[in-house]
Design a protein around this motif. Structure first.
Motif, short mmCIF file in Angstrom:
data_model
loop_
_atom_site.label_atom_id
_atom_site.label_comp_id
_atom_site.label_asym_id
_atom_site.label_seq_id
_atom_site.Cartn_x
_atom_site.Cartn_y
_atom_site.Cartn_z
N VAL A 546 0.86 -1.19 0.00
CA VAL A 546 0.00 0.00 0.00
C VAL A 546 0.89 1.23 0.00
O VAL A 546 2.01 1.20 0.53
N SER A 551 -0.06 9.23 0.33
CA SER A 551 -1.09 8.25 0.60
C SER A 551 -2.47 8.85 0.31
O SER A 551 -3.05 9.52 1.17
N PRO A 552 -2.99 8.63 -0.90
CA PRO A 552 -4.30 9.22 -1.26
C PRO A 552 -5.43 8.80 -0.33
O PRO A 552 -6.36 9.57 -0.10
N ASP A 553 -5.35 7.58 0.21
CA ASP A 553 -6.42 7.08 1.07
C ASP A 553 -6.06 7.17 2.54
O ASP A 553 -6.78 6.64 3.39
N GLY A 554 -4.92 7.80 2.84
CA GLY A 554 -4.48 7.89 4.22
C GLY A 554 -5.10 9.08 4.94
O GLY A 554 -6.06 9.70 4.45
N ASN A 556 -5.79 12.83 6.46
CA ASN A 556 -5.73 14.14 5.82
C ASN A 556 -4.31 14.70 5.92
O ASN A 556 -3.65 14.58 6.95
N ASN A 559 -1.33 13.19 1.47
CA ASN A 559 -1.20 13.03 0.02
C ASN A 559 -0.40 14.19 -0.57
O ASN A 559 -0.91 14.99 -1.36
N CYS A 578 0.74 15.61 8.26
CA CYS A 578 0.26 14.22 8.18
C CYS A 578 0.52 13.51 9.51
O CYS A 578 1.68 13.37 9.92
N TYR A 580 -0.14 9.92 11.42
CA TYR A 580 -0.54 8.54 11.20
C TYR A 580 -1.01 7.92 12.52
O TYR A 580 -0.41 8.11 13.58
N ALA A 603 2.09 5.90 -5.59
CA ALA A 603 0.70 5.68 -5.19
C ALA A 603 -0.20 5.23 -6.35
O ALA A 603 -0.94 4.24 -6.22
N LYS A 607 -2.08 1.54 -6.44
CA LYS A 607 -3.54 1.48 -6.39
C LYS A 607 -4.12 0.78 -7.61
O LYS A 607 -5.13 0.08 -7.53
#
Length: 662
Positions: A546, A551-554, A556, A559, A578, A580, A603, A607
């Motif tokens: 991943v 990280s587009p899906d991580g 806010n 990305n 960011c 995590y 990314a 994906k």
């Protein structure tokens, strides 16, 4: 007075400059049948460790090797005594042991789990025999503690001691893989420990009081006290990982950084093992006097002036088509003006490569030259799959064999010792089980037929691809960078803040995060002289990939675009936009980071599973993005990457574990 000061300064600096480096390598593998111990491949570790030390300016005459019959208890203790007599304050000492280990009944009541850990010399027996053999030839952790203390006291505050133990001490060997140890307790009949306490550390570091000016000390072990330590391709897993990591040293290396590199390498070759570090981990490696050496290979034989042989092959990531530069021995970094000649690898085995040179060498002395990789080729993903005897269906065996061949993923093997994955079938349920060689389950499937194998095929592919990318190493020091996770928690004002950097590191040096309150920031450091772009992927224990940054899906703010991931030369950046946090499953993961001087973003490739490469529309993608995309398609062929541009850059890793609660 001035003269006295100058003489005193000269004496002090001269005393420091004359500090020596010493190595003691103990390898016991050819145990005699009468001892009850199985034979293991410890002898193969010797050239790995000796070679790594000699590349760090350890003199051959200062490296003592004890193998098999001479590595009895008396022989080991005598060699240690001799070494202690030779060393002086300020010296550096490395002691490496490869062999069996065993837990023993505690003979002095000092252990919380009622067990001593020990190493097993050549003349130690596996079983307690009353009045005949009661453990007198084992070397217990109590003795090792005193030995370590004696070295530290002699070396003094300006010296260093590194102790490495490539053995294990408990458990029972499981199907597949060759383990070091695994024979259970050494104890009188009917003896049982009074405690069920499990040791998360090595169990081998006995705290013995030392002088105030004793030397720093670090111990690496291949597994924690309650784990088996498996061999990898005929080498000790710790020995292999140490040798590989020592060839990849970057700037400003501490023992903790070296351990991090060892952990990353062991996550590939022995994912079920937890290597441990104990002691003074934040001291500079070898007092900061290590060689930041661009990886090279020594010439083993000059067959003729334009054909040479090196004792390195696929195990060292050399493949047919790899181009090389030949420079004079002693070169620390390739400069085009210093290249003697160039060549290409024409034939390669697992441990040997033949190189055809573009022009003949002037000297026939193989010690006069070193071989440096120019443009790497990366070979194919190559997985060894083993069918357990419990798997009865020939149709399924044939189907999976054809799947490996069609996808260029590897082959079926008949020996579980050289397998990466094992397929078996449970008798009671008929469920299929895919597991690693050392027993870690990858996937269970229900009772299926030949037409319903997609989940099993995908699991095999993911594991093969993930293992390949974990072990992939780009080592152009011109693009050197590093990254790490910084511990963070919410304070009383409900604001996230960075806390002490060791807060999430456990007693054996592993970075752990829980799913309850732990958060982290990402810190990236550019150690090169040029601005660098970076991208990071995450690979789990099943090999699934991943994107981590960007990280587009991580969360806010994670990305980041290309410009936001550009790190100026020599600078460090904490990405505070960011934050995590973590959730199940609970496992050890590896973050793989890449840096290049041109924009890079994995990314979209991850994906889309290779369908989309890069993010810049019609712009030409970074060659590394194309390379990653092709691992989904397996279309590279035996000569390496088919990407038209050279795959160049620098890669590094960070290993961490997600746990339930601390």
């Amino acid at each position: 007075m001035k003269r006295l000061v100058l003489l005193t300064f000269f004496f002090l600096t001269s005393n420091s400059s004359f500090a020596e480096k010493y190595g003691l390598i103990i390898a016991v593998g050819d145990y005699q049948e009468r001892t009850g111990w199985s034979k293991i491949s410890s002898a193969n570790d010797v050239p790995l460790i000796k070679g790594a030390l000699m590349k760090q300016d350890f003199k051959a005459e200062n490296i003592v090797i004890l193998e098999d019959a001479v590595a009895t208890r008396a022989g080991i203790l005598a060699a240690i005594k001799d070494l202690q007599a030779r060393i002086q304050p300020g010296d550096v000492v490395v002691i490496h042991y490869s062999g069996h280990g065993q837990q023993m009944f505690d003979d002095n009541g000092e252990e919380i789990d009622d067990l001593d850990e020990s190493i097993v010399p050549y003349d130690a027996l596996v079983e307690y025999l009353p009045n005949r053999y009661e453990g007198q030839n084992h070397i217990r952790d109590d003795e090792l503690g005193n030995i370590i203390a004696d070295f530290r006291n002699k070396l003094g505050k300006n010296g260093q001691l590194l102790f490495m133990l490539d053995s294990c001490h408990s458990g029972s060997a499981s199907r597949g893989g060759k383990a070091r140890g695994g024979k259970g307790y050494f104890a009188p009949k009917d003896w049982k420990p009074s405690s069920n306490t499990k040791m998360s550390n090595s169990g081998l570091l006995e705290i013995v009081k030392v002088k105030e000016d004793a030397s720093p000390f670090v111990m690496f072990t291949g597994a924690s006290a309650d784990q088996l330590n498996y061999e990898y391709e005929g080498y000790g897993s710790l020995s292999f990982a140490f040798s590989k990591s020592m060839n990849e040293l970057g700037s400003d290396f501490t023992y903790r950084k070296l351990f991090s590199a060892i952990s990353a390498n062991m996550n590939v070759i022995a994912p079920n093992q937890t290597p441990t570090i104990e002691g003074d981990a934040d001291y500079k490696l070898f007092k900061g006097e290590y060689v930041k050496q661009q990886p090279y290979f020594e010439i083993n034989k000059i067959s003729r002036q334009d054909v040479i042989k090196v004792n390195a092959g696929k195990l060292q990531r050399l493949f047919e088509g790899t181009t090389v530069n030949i420079l004079l021995a002693g070169t620390s970094k390739v400069d085009e003006t210093d290249i003697v000649t160039t060549g290409v690898i024409s034939k390669v085995t697992f441990t040997e490569a033949i190189i055809k040179l573009d022009s003949p060498l002037k000297s026939a002395n193989e010690k006069a030259y070193w071989v440096f990789v120019d443009t790497p080729s990366y070979g194919d993903i190559n997985l060894n799959l083993y069918f357990d005897n419990e798997l009865k269906s020939d149709d399924i065996k044939n189907h999976l064999s054809n799947f490996l061949e069609d996808k260029k993923l590897g082959q079926v093997v008949n020996d579980s010792l050289i397998a990466n994955l094992i397929v078996t079938q449970e008798k009671k349920t008929n469920n299929f089980l895919l597991s690693t060689t050392n027993g870690e389950a990858i996937i269970y499937t229900n009772d299926i037929d030949i037409y319903e194998l997609e989940d099993l095929e995908l699991a095999i592919f993911n594991y093969a691809q993930g293992s390949y990318l974990k072990s992939l190493k780009l080592d152009n020091l011109a693009y050197e960078f590093e990254f790490r996770l910084l511990p963070a928690k919410y304070n009383s004002e409900d604001k996230i803040e960075i806390i002490d950097e060791d807060s999430f590191t456990n007693e054996v040096g592993k970075f752990q995060v829980d799913t309850d309150t732990d958060h982290v920031f990402l810190e990236v450091t550019n150690r090169s002289d040029t601005p660098l772009y970076f991208s990071i992927i995450e690979i789990n224990s099943k090999g699934e990939i991943v994107p981590f940054m960007p990280s587009p899906d991580g969360p806010n703010g994670c990305n980041l675009n290309d410009n936001e991931r550009l790190i100026p030369a020599g600078q460090t950046k904490i990405i505070k936009s960011c934050v995590y946090n973590f959730g199940p499953p609970y496992e050890t993961l590896i973050l793989k980071g890449f840096a290049t001087p041109s924009p890079i973003n994995f990314a979209p490739t991850v994906k889309s599973r290779g369908a989309r490469i890069g993010t810049r529309g019609s712009d030409k993608p970074n060659p590394l993005e194309s390379f990653l995309g092709q691992t989904y398609k397996q279309s590279r062929g035996s000569s390496g990457s088919s990407v038209s541009d050279a795959v160049d850059g620098y890669s590094t890793e960070f290993v961490y574990e997600i746990i339930k609660k601390k």
